[in-house]
Design an enzyme around this catalytic site. Structure first.
Site, PDB file in Angstrom:
ATOM      1  N   HIS A  70       0.842  -1.192   0.000  1.00  6.67           N
ATOM      2  CA  HIS A  70       0.000   0.000   0.000  1.00  6.67           C
ATOM      3  C   HIS A  70       0.881   1.248   0.000  1.00  6.67           C
ATOM      4  O   HIS A  70       2.050   1.210   0.390  1.00  6.67           O
ATOM      5  CB  HIS A  70      -0.934  -0.008   1.204  1.00  6.67           C
ATOM      6  CG  HIS A  70      -2.003  -1.051   1.095  1.00  6.67           C
ATOM      7  ND1 HIS A  70      -3.010  -1.181   2.029  1.00  6.67           N
ATOM      8  CD2 HIS A  70      -2.239  -2.005   0.166  1.00  6.67           C
ATOM      9  CE1 HIS A  70      -3.811  -2.169   1.664  1.00  6.67           C
ATOM     10  NE2 HIS A  70      -3.359  -2.690   0.542  1.00  6.67           N
ATOM     11  N   GLU A  72       0.988   3.991   1.825  1.00  2.00           N
ATOM     12  CA  GLU A  72       1.553   4.444   3.095  1.00  2.00           C
ATOM     13  C   GLU A  72       2.665   3.516   3.574  1.00  2.00           C
ATOM     14  O   GLU A  72       3.659   3.959   4.140  1.00  2.00           O
ATOM     15  CB  GLU A  72       0.469   4.636   4.162  1.00  2.00           C
ATOM     16  CG  GLU A  72      -0.374   3.422   4.465  1.00  2.00           C
ATOM     17  CD  GLU A  72      -1.588   3.243   3.581  1.00  2.00           C
ATOM     18  OE1 GLU A  72      -2.681   2.992   4.137  1.00  2.00           O
ATOM     19  OE2 GLU A  72      -1.481   3.314   2.349  1.00  2.00           O
ATOM     20  N   CYS A  98      -6.030   1.077   5.571  1.00  7.91           N
ATOM     21  CA  CYS A  98      -6.606  -0.188   6.036  1.00  7.91           C
ATOM     22  C   CYS A  98      -6.084  -0.471   7.443  1.00  7.91           C
ATOM     23  O   CYS A  98      -5.184   0.214   7.935  1.00  7.91           O
ATOM     24  CB  CYS A  98      -6.217  -1.319   5.080  1.00  7.91           C
ATOM     25  SG  CYS A  98      -4.467  -1.799   5.151  1.00  7.91           S
ATOM     26  N   CYS A 101      -2.186  -1.253   7.584  1.00  9.89           N
ATOM     27  CA  CYS A 101      -1.325  -0.069   7.449  1.00  9.89           C
ATOM     28  C   CYS A 101      -1.448   0.851   8.663  1.00  9.89           C
ATOM     29  O   CYS A 101      -0.493   1.541   9.014  1.00  9.89           O
ATOM     30  CB  CYS A 101      -1.651   0.686   6.167  1.00  9.89           C
ATOM     31  SG  CYS A 101      -1.058  -0.189   4.690  1.00  9.89           S
TER      32      CYS A 101
END
Length: 143
Positions: A70, A72, A98, A101
């Site tokens: 992802h 981040e 999510c 993360c």
């Protein structure tokens, strides 16, 4: 910094994150992230496959492959490989994180999260709020 000036900066950083998201090769979602500390961008990221893998994020059925990173996570990992630190930094991301993360965000020392659109599951935001991370959603970015 006063609130009006902070909002101006927040929108600008989110617009940069949105531009960064366009570098993603993912079809389902393109997400961009910036980590800012003391008004300096210390990292950036977008969602995609790990280095050395072919850059197709979805399988033949259109589902995201499990190993796609992802935005981040990519931004935090870049900081980990540098001399910078995320301690007391702000994460700007085009989509709320999510739950997986969110753990990385909290553990990395990021204390503020500014995001544009909601992810389908808000348990990541709930976790970050419980962890004391300042959350702000900005839906209108201008231009």
């Amino acid at each position: 910094m006063d609130k009006k000036k902070q909002l101006k900066y927040d929108k600008a950083y989110l617009r940069i994150a949105r531009e960064w998201s366009k570098l993603s090769q993912c079809n389902r979602k393109q997400v961009g992230a910036l980590i800012v500390k003391d008004r300096m961008i210390i990292s950036d990221g977008y969602n995609g496959t790990p280095s050395g893998f072919e850059n197709y994020c979805e399988d033949d059925e259109g589902y995201t492959k499990w190993y796609v990173l992802h935005a981040e996570a990519n931004a935090i990992l870049k900081v980990a490989a540098s001399t910078q630190t995320c301690k007391d930094a702000t994460l700007y991301i085009t989509m709320s994180p999510c739950k997986e993360c969110s753990k990385l965000i909290h553990q990395s020392g990021i204390t503020r999260l500014v995001y544009n659109i909601d992810y389908k599951d808000n348990s990541g935001l709930e976790f970050l709020e419980k962890a004391g991370v300042e959350l702000e959603q900005i839906k209108e970015l201008d231009h």
